[in-house]
Design a protein around this motif. Structure first.
Motif, PDB file in Angstrom:
ATOM      1  N   THR A  19      -4.052   0.880  -9.095  1.00 49.96           N
ATOM      2  CA  THR A  19      -4.398   1.863  -8.073  1.00 49.96           C
ATOM      3  C   THR A  19      -3.566   1.614  -6.833  1.00 49.96           C
ATOM      4  O   THR A  19      -3.020   0.540  -6.643  1.00 49.96           O
ATOM      5  CB  THR A  19      -5.892   1.781  -7.692  1.00 49.96           C
ATOM      6  OG1 THR A  19      -6.120   0.503  -7.094  1.00 49.96           O
ATOM      7  CG2 THR A  19      -6.784   1.966  -8.901  1.00 49.96           C
ATOM      8  N   MET A  20      -3.517   2.603  -5.981  1.00 52.88           N
ATOM      9  CA  MET A  20      -2.739   2.472  -4.763  1.00 52.88           C
ATOM     10  C   MET A  20      -3.380   1.484  -3.806  1.00 52.88           C
ATOM     11  O   MET A  20      -2.769   1.071  -2.849  1.00 52.88           O
ATOM     12  CB  MET A  20      -2.573   3.841  -4.091  1.00 52.88           C
ATOM     13  CG  MET A  20      -1.758   4.812  -4.921  1.00 52.88           C
ATOM     14  SD  MET A  20      -0.313   4.107  -5.697  1.00 52.88           S
ATOM     15  CE  MET A  20       0.842   4.161  -4.380  1.00 52.88           C
ATOM     16  N   LEU A  21      -4.608   1.101  -4.053  1.00 53.08           N
ATOM     17  CA  LEU A  21      -5.237   0.119  -3.197  1.00 53.08           C
ATOM     18  C   LEU A  21      -4.569  -1.240  -3.347  1.00 53.08           C
ATOM     19  O   LEU A  21      -4.741  -2.107  -2.521  1.00 53.08           O
ATOM     20  CB  LEU A  21      -6.728   0.014  -3.520  1.00 53.08           C
ATOM     21  CG  LEU A  21      -7.531   1.283  -3.304  1.00 53.08           C
ATOM     22  CD1 LEU A  21      -8.972   1.081  -3.754  1.00 53.08           C
ATOM     23  CD2 LEU A  21      -7.478   1.703  -1.850  1.00 53.08           C
ATOM     24  N   ARG A  22      -3.793  -1.418  -4.376  1.00 50.54           N
ATOM     25  CA  ARG A  22      -3.110  -2.691  -4.610  1.00 50.54           C
ATOM     26  C   ARG A  22      -1.738  -2.764  -3.946  1.00 50.54           C
ATOM     27  O   ARG A  22      -1.106  -3.802  -3.946  1.00 50.54           O
ATOM     28  CB  ARG A  22      -2.962  -2.941  -6.103  1.00 50.54           C
ATOM     29  CG  ARG A  22      -4.318  -3.075  -6.747  1.00 50.54           C
ATOM     30  CD  ARG A  22      -4.202  -3.346  -8.191  1.00 50.54           C
ATOM     31  NE  ARG A  22      -5.538  -3.245  -8.764  1.00 50.54           N
ATOM     32  CZ  ARG A  22      -5.876  -3.759  -9.896  1.00 50.54           C
ATOM     33  NH1 ARG A  22      -5.000  -4.402 -10.624  1.00 50.54           N
ATOM     34  NH2 ARG A  22      -7.096  -3.626 -10.352  1.00 50.54           N
ATOM     35  N   ARG A  23      -1.279  -1.655  -3.414  1.00 47.57           N
ATOM     36  CA  ARG A  23      -0.018  -1.646  -2.683  1.00 47.57           C
ATOM     37  C   ARG A  23      -0.030  -0.494  -1.695  1.00 47.57           C
ATOM     38  O   ARG A  23      -0.799   0.447  -1.830  1.00 47.57           O
ATOM     39  CB  ARG A  23       1.179  -1.528  -3.618  1.00 47.57           C
ATOM     40  CG  ARG A  23       1.385  -0.178  -4.231  1.00 47.57           C
ATOM     41  CD  ARG A  23       2.704  -0.117  -4.994  1.00 47.57           C
ATOM     42  NE  ARG A  23       2.926   1.176  -5.567  1.00 47.57           N
ATOM     43  CZ  ARG A  23       3.480   2.197  -4.910  1.00 47.57           C
ATOM     44  NH1 ARG A  23       3.886   2.066  -3.685  1.00 47.57           N
ATOM     45  NH2 ARG A  23       3.636   3.357  -5.497  1.00 47.57           N
ATOM     46  N   LEU A  24       0.805  -0.593  -0.703  1.00 46.14           N
ATOM     47  CA  LEU A  24       0.889   0.462   0.297  1.00 46.14           C
ATOM     48  C   LEU A  24       1.763   1.602  -0.209  1.00 46.14           C
ATOM     49  O   LEU A  24       2.705   1.389  -0.964  1.00 46.14           O
ATOM     50  CB  LEU A  24       1.490  -0.093   1.592  1.00 46.14           C
ATOM     51  CG  LEU A  24       0.685  -1.164   2.305  1.00 46.14           C
ATOM     52  CD1 LEU A  24       1.467  -1.692   3.505  1.00 46.14           C
ATOM     53  CD2 LEU A  24      -0.655  -0.615   2.744  1.00 46.14           C
ATOM     54  N   LEU A  25       1.438   2.788   0.223  1.00 46.99           N
ATOM     55  CA  LEU A  25       2.265   3.946  -0.099  1.00 46.99           C
ATOM     56  C   LEU A  25       3.443   4.012   0.860  1.00 46.99           C
ATOM     57  O   LEU A  25       3.300   3.725   2.049  1.00 46.99           O
ATOM     58  CB  LEU A  25       1.454   5.231   0.053  1.00 46.99           C
ATOM     59  CG  LEU A  25       0.345   5.475  -0.955  1.00 46.99           C
ATOM     60  CD1 LEU A  25      -0.494   6.654  -0.506  1.00 46.99           C
ATOM     61  CD2 LEU A  25       0.917   5.723  -2.322  1.00 46.99           C
ATOM     62  N   SER A  26       4.581   4.398   0.345  1.00 46.88           N
ATOM     63  CA  SER A  26       5.736   4.615   1.219  1.00 46.88           C
ATOM     64  C   SER A  26       5.544   5.943   1.945  1.00 46.88           C
ATOM     65  O   SER A  26       4.724   6.789   1.542  1.00 46.88           O
ATOM     66  CB  SER A  26       7.027   4.651   0.401  1.00 46.88           C
ATOM     67  OG  SER A  26       7.108   5.866  -0.328  1.00 46.88           O
TER      68      SER A  26
END
Length: 86
Positions: A19-26
């Motif tokens: 999930t995107m909670l595991r990394r930041l969105l560009s």
């Protein structure tokens, strides 16, 4: 003193999509999500599509003429709501 193990669940955990909670969105990925908020786009329109698809934030749908389009998933909509967009 040994205490008994109370975890009797021997079934393996189901495989999950990252999930995107595991990394930041560009900023490009955020812009793509914002574009998709208003209308589906062509599957080849943006280079960020594969990363967003892997994260489960977008999905590919087939149109009437057989052309595929990209749209937000529930998770993608939740990310935008979390940012106060929706």
């Amino acid at each position: 003193m040994n205490q008994p193990d109370h975890n009797t669940n021997d079934t393996p955990a189901p495989a999950r999509r990252p999930t995107m909670l595991r990394r930041l969105l560009s900023h490009h990925e955020l812009a793509t999500l914002l574009l998709l908020l208003h209308a589906p786009i062509d599957a080849s329109a943006k280079p960020e599509i594969p990363r967003l698809h892997e994260a489960g934030l977008i999905e590919t749908v087939s149109g009437d003429a057989g052309a595929s389009h990209i749209r937000l998933t529930r998770e993608g909509n939740a990310v935008l709501r979390g940012l106060g967009v929706k």
